[in-house]
Enzyme design. Structure first.
Site, PDB file in Angstrom:
ATOM      1  N   SER A 146      42.012  29.316  54.127  1.00  0.00           N
ATOM      2  CA  SER A 146      41.314  30.562  54.447  1.00  0.00           C
ATOM      3  C   SER A 146      41.955  31.135  55.709  1.00  0.00           C
ATOM      4  CB  SER A 146      39.834  30.278  54.695  1.00  0.00           C
ATOM      5  OG  SER A 146      39.193  31.318  55.397  1.00  0.00           O
ATOM      6  N   TYR A 159      32.513  25.868  58.012  1.00  0.00           N
ATOM      7  CA  TYR A 159      33.525  26.406  57.111  1.00  0.00           C
ATOM      8  C   TYR A 159      34.870  26.503  57.833  1.00  0.00           C
ATOM      9  CZ  TYR A 159      35.577  29.559  53.592  1.00  0.00           C
ATOM     10  OH  TYR A 159      36.378  30.137  52.635  1.00  0.00           O
TER      11      TYR A 159
END
Length: 255
Positions: A146, A159
């Protein structure tokens, strides 16, 4: 000759979290390049529905329903594939969840759940796949990172930590498994139009921030990641390992 480098005919790809969203787009991309794909998720009915839709397009599709956070289930799934004579040539560790809350209010259990699914699962599944790939002397592992593999954002600490870990897990895999004929790389998507981001897409302030922050001035579409996945899954990337490719419209490249 050059186009043959991207041909995945005769290869089997397992994509975790692939009944919808980015995983489904990855599955369709690899299948379109000739691969047989194995869809994964915890909802068997949803998996079969997705598989039926893809088979109707002429793709070769199998399903494997298991929870990526359940190590025993992972091992059992690979043992079933072994028993059926199915070899996983390409693994895409795509399954992931998001949990938004300030760290001062974050429960340890919620932290751990995100780490387990977004990071630890990629290690466990990668290890099971790599044991078999190593025995054959070849294999491709593609982890999904990401923008937060590089940059932090408030309220998504677990995350961010997990995706930062994915970057280094990919490098660790490359360091240990390269001599066994396994290439391990990662894709770092930018802000994509997915179910996970539905609330953000509907927020005018956040939507405007993404478009202003991204040089291409728009969100990405899941299908726009397929080309990168095909490249990393194919012989075209046989000397590429330990890398993370950001498909983010240029966001990570600018201040």
């Amino acid at each position: 000759m050059s186009l043959k480098l991207f041909d995945l005919t005769g290869r089997t790809a397992l994509i975790t979290g692939s009944s919808r969203g980015l995983g489904r787009a990855f599955a369709e991309g690899l299948a379109g390049a000739g691969a047989r794909v194995i869809l994964n998720g915890v909802n068997a009915a949803r998996l079969e529905e997705a598989a039926a839709e893809m088979r109707a397009e002429g793709f070769d599709v199998l399903t494997a329903a298991f929870d990526v956070a359940d190590e025993a289930a992972i091992k059992a799934a690979f043992e079933r594939l072994d028993a059926e004579g199915i070899e996983v040539d390409i693994l895409m560790n795509n399954a992931g969840i998001q949990f938004r809350k300030p760290m001062l209010e974050l429960d340890t259990a919620d932290w751990q759940r995100v780490i387990d699914i977004n990071l630890t699962a990629s290690f466990v599944i990668g290890r099971e796949a790599a044991r078999r790939m190593a025995a054959r002397g070849r294999g491709k592992i593609i982890n999904i990172g990401s923008l937060t593999s590089e940059l932090a954002r408030a309220t998504v600490a677990p995350y961010t930590v997990a995706k930062g870990g994915i970057k280094m897990l990919t490098k660790a895999m490359a360091a240990e498994w390269g001599e066994k004929g396994i290439q391990s790389n990662a894709i770092g998507p930018g802000y994509m139009v997915t179910d996970m981001n539905e609330a953000l897409l509907a927020n005018p302030e956040f939507d405007g921030w993404v478009k202003a922050r991204t040089p291409m001035r728009r969100w990405g579409l899941p299908e726009e990641l397929a080309g990168t996945a095909i490249y990393l899954a194919s012989d075209a990337s046989n000397y590429v390992s330990g890398q993370i490719i950001y498909a983010d419209g240029g966001m990570i490249s600018v201040l």
